[in-house]
Scaffold this active site. Structure first.
Site, PDB file in Angstrom:
ATOM      1  N   GLN A 100       0.799  -1.289   0.118  1.00 13.48           N
ATOM      2  CA  GLN A 100       0.002  -0.084  -0.048  1.00 13.48           C
ATOM      3  C   GLN A 100       0.982   1.260  -0.034  1.00 13.48           C
ATOM      4  O   GLN A 100       1.546   1.401   0.845  1.00 13.48           O
ATOM      5  CB  GLN A 100      -0.882  -0.072   1.217  1.00 13.48           C
ATOM      6  CG  GLN A 100      -1.845   1.107   0.984  1.00 13.48           C
ATOM      7  CD  GLN A 100      -2.645   1.636   2.357  1.00 13.48           C
ATOM      8  OE1 GLN A 100      -2.122   1.989   3.101  1.00 13.48           O
ATOM      9  NE2 GLN A 100      -4.092   1.449   2.160  1.00 13.48           N
ATOM     10  N   TYR A 186      -6.064  10.933   3.714  1.00 11.23           N
ATOM     11  CA  TYR A 186      -4.431  11.060   3.448  1.00 11.23           C
ATOM     12  C   TYR A 186      -4.572  12.220   2.084  1.00 11.23           C
ATOM     13  O   TYR A 186      -5.526  12.564   1.520  1.00 11.23           O
ATOM     14  CB  TYR A 186      -3.798   9.853   3.296  1.00 11.23           C
ATOM     15  CG  TYR A 186      -3.948   9.536   4.688  1.00 11.23           C
ATOM     16  CD1 TYR A 186      -3.257  10.084   5.774  1.00 11.23           C
ATOM     17  CD2 TYR A 186      -4.177   8.126   5.070  1.00 11.23           C
ATOM     18  CE1 TYR A 186      -3.145   9.446   6.965  1.00 11.23           C
ATOM     19  CE2 TYR A 186      -4.431   7.761   6.173  1.00 11.23           C
ATOM     20  CZ  TYR A 186      -3.757   8.281   7.169  1.00 11.23           C
ATOM     21  OH  TYR A 186      -3.496   7.863   8.510  1.00 11.23           O
ATOM     22  N   ARG A 233      -7.415   2.057  -3.030  1.00  6.89           N
ATOM     23  CA  ARG A 233      -8.344   2.244  -2.022  1.00  6.89           C
ATOM     24  C   ARG A 233      -9.028   3.578  -1.792  1.00  6.89           C
ATOM     25  O   ARG A 233      -8.591   4.653  -1.448  1.00  6.89           O
ATOM     26  CB  ARG A 233      -7.738   1.723  -0.399  1.00  6.89           C
ATOM     27  CG  ARG A 233      -8.658   1.573   0.699  1.00  6.89           C
ATOM     28  CD  ARG A 233      -7.884   1.149   1.963  1.00  6.89           C
ATOM     29  NE  ARG A 233      -8.709   0.305   2.740  1.00  6.89           N
ATOM     30  CZ  ARG A 233      -8.833  -0.127   3.966  1.00  6.89           C
ATOM     31  NH1 ARG A 233      -7.868   0.674   4.830  1.00  6.89           N
ATOM     32  NH2 ARG A 233      -9.276  -1.081   4.596  1.00  6.89           N
ATOM     33  N   GLY A 322      -9.593  -6.441   9.150  1.00  9.82           N
ATOM     34  CA  GLY A 322      -8.571  -5.822   9.728  1.00  9.82           C
ATOM     35  C   GLY A 322      -8.119  -6.275  11.024  1.00  9.82           C
ATOM     36  O   GLY A 322      -7.277  -7.179  11.102  1.00  9.82           O
ATOM     37  N   ARG A 323      -8.686  -5.655  12.148  1.00 15.04           N
ATOM     38  CA  ARG A 323      -8.236  -6.363  13.486  1.00 15.04           C
ATOM     39  C   ARG A 323      -8.028  -7.654  13.884  1.00 15.04           C
ATOM     40  O   ARG A 323      -7.247  -8.188  14.376  1.00 15.04           O
ATOM     41  CB  ARG A 323      -8.905  -5.467  14.587  1.00 15.04           C
ATOM     42  CG  ARG A 323      -8.725  -3.972  14.586  1.00 15.04           C
ATOM     43  CD  ARG A 323      -9.520  -3.203  15.299  1.00 15.04           C
ATOM     44  NE  ARG A 323      -9.910  -1.622  14.957  1.00 15.04           N
ATOM     45  CZ  ARG A 323     -10.570  -1.061  14.279  1.00 15.04           C
ATOM     46  NH1 ARG A 323     -11.351  -1.842  13.596  1.00 15.04           N
ATOM     47  NH2 ARG A 323     -10.506   0.160  14.119  1.00 15.04           N
TER      48      ARG A 323
END
Length: 365
Positions: A100, A186, A233, A322-323
């Site tokens: 990424q 971002y 993404r 994810g987590r």
């Protein structure tokens, strides 16, 4: 019940063994100084190579692109060599891994970027946003971000070139492809969203102008390494790091259409996943599916049942967890055998060493 999640799928020129994705998660354990990936990170990712696809943690494309202490880069020979250790370890376990690539824009502090003022689409400070800096201890020091400077046309051209080179560097480092981070507030997201982009030139104002930077970055990377190795993404409804769009459905359906024209290999949609976050409507998801015809990945607190439903309903092709991957290195195996999931320790997510990174056991252990 889990069959559709465990089916193989073709992604560009690679066949993935299942539709379970380990999404990018910042862990802040790169070597210091130098921000290079290392043996510890290689072990961490190799442990999780049962995933159909691993997307590595956000990796800065230049020294100015860095938002947080101890995150890895991919712009020096040392960093490329560090990532080669990681990809070799993942491939050795039969895994597939994308890098990424990110530029955080205004979501940083001068202490993280050699004392420079951050860059953004416009000179707007992200309110109530903190980043962590290296304060000389093992505990990160959290500080407020600062007001960025608006990027000049020359700055924009330079960053497009940096993304292009980073894509080439990622392939040199052994990655199977790259995911462009255009989400979560971002830099690219700062251009896309109406409330963070007040420019009056060809990169601001109307929607087509706000998507121009995304368009140019993707075009440059596709030209460099091929569309079958480039993914993006997006996070349509998130307001992370202060980016808000006045009409997110219109904006992100247009973004999906644009990416479809580039024939990128997948589009990764991050759903807002905090407790009172706005849900993505079925009609919005159907519109995204119509706008983008490639592989669609969704992420955002998915349970196995919800993931299977999304695939069977034709809204998603793959689902990212994810987590759960933090504490369950063998997550696909646990899903297949209906085994319990361990929970992660939030205190060890960022920074540190093996503890909370590579010491989570497999179910069989």
């Amino acid at each position: 019940m889990t069959t559709s999640l465990l089916q193989p799928i073709q992604l560009g020129k690679v066949t993935l063994k299942n539709r379970i994705v380990m999404p990018p998660m910042t862990r802040s354990r790169a070597n210091q100084p130098g921000d290079a990936a290392n043996d510890l990170m290689a072990t961490y990712y190799a442990q999780r190579s049962e995933a159909g696809l691993i997307v590595g943690e956000g990796t800065q494309i230049s020294s100015m692109a860095k938002g947080y202490a101890w995150t890895p880069g991919i712009y020096t020979p040392e960093q490329i060599s560090g990532w080669r250790k990681v990809t070799s370890a993942v491939h050795g376990q039969g895994g597939v891994m994308f890098a990424q690539l990110w530029h955080v824009g205004r979501v940083t502090h001068p202490d993280n970027i050699d004392g420079n003022q951050p860059l953004s689409s416009s000179a707007i400070k992200a309110e109530n946003v903190k980043v962590f800096i290296d304060n000389g201890s093992d505990e990160p020091g959290f500080v407020d971000v600062v007001t960025p400077r608006e990027m000049s046309i020359e700055d924009i051209k330079e960053v497009v070139a940096q993304f292009r080179q980073a894509a080439l560097n990622a392939v040199e480092a052994g990655f199977d492809g790259i995911e462009l981070h255009a989400a979560n507030g971002y830099l690219i997201n700062q251009f896309i969203d109406s409330e963070s982009n007040l420019r009056t030139d060809q990169y601001g104002g109307c929607l087509a102008n706000r998507l121009r930077f995304l368009d140019e970055v993707v075009a440059a990377m596709v030209d460099a390494i091929g569309a079958d190795k480039v993914a993006v993404r997006l996070a349509p409804l998130t307001t992370l790091n202060g980016t808000v769009d006045a009409n997110p459905e219109e904006t992100y359906i247009a973004a999906a259409s644009l990416l479809n024209k580039h024939n990128i290999v997948y589009l990764h949609i991050a759903e807002a996943d905090w407790d009172d976050a706005p849900p993505m409507s079925l009609t919005f998801k159907q519109a995204l599916r119509s706008a983008y015809q490639g592989i669609l990945i969704y992420a955002g607190k998915y349970s196995v049942a919800r993931a299977v439903q999304a695939i069977e309903d034709g809204l998603a092709d793959m689902v990212a967890f994810g987590r759960p991957f933090v504490a369950n290195p063998d997550l696909p195996s646990r899903i297949k055998h209906n085994q319990a999931w361990a929970t992660h320790n939030p205190e060890t997510l960022f920074g540190g060493a093996e503890k909370g990174l590579t010491d989570y056991p497999r179910f069989s252990q």
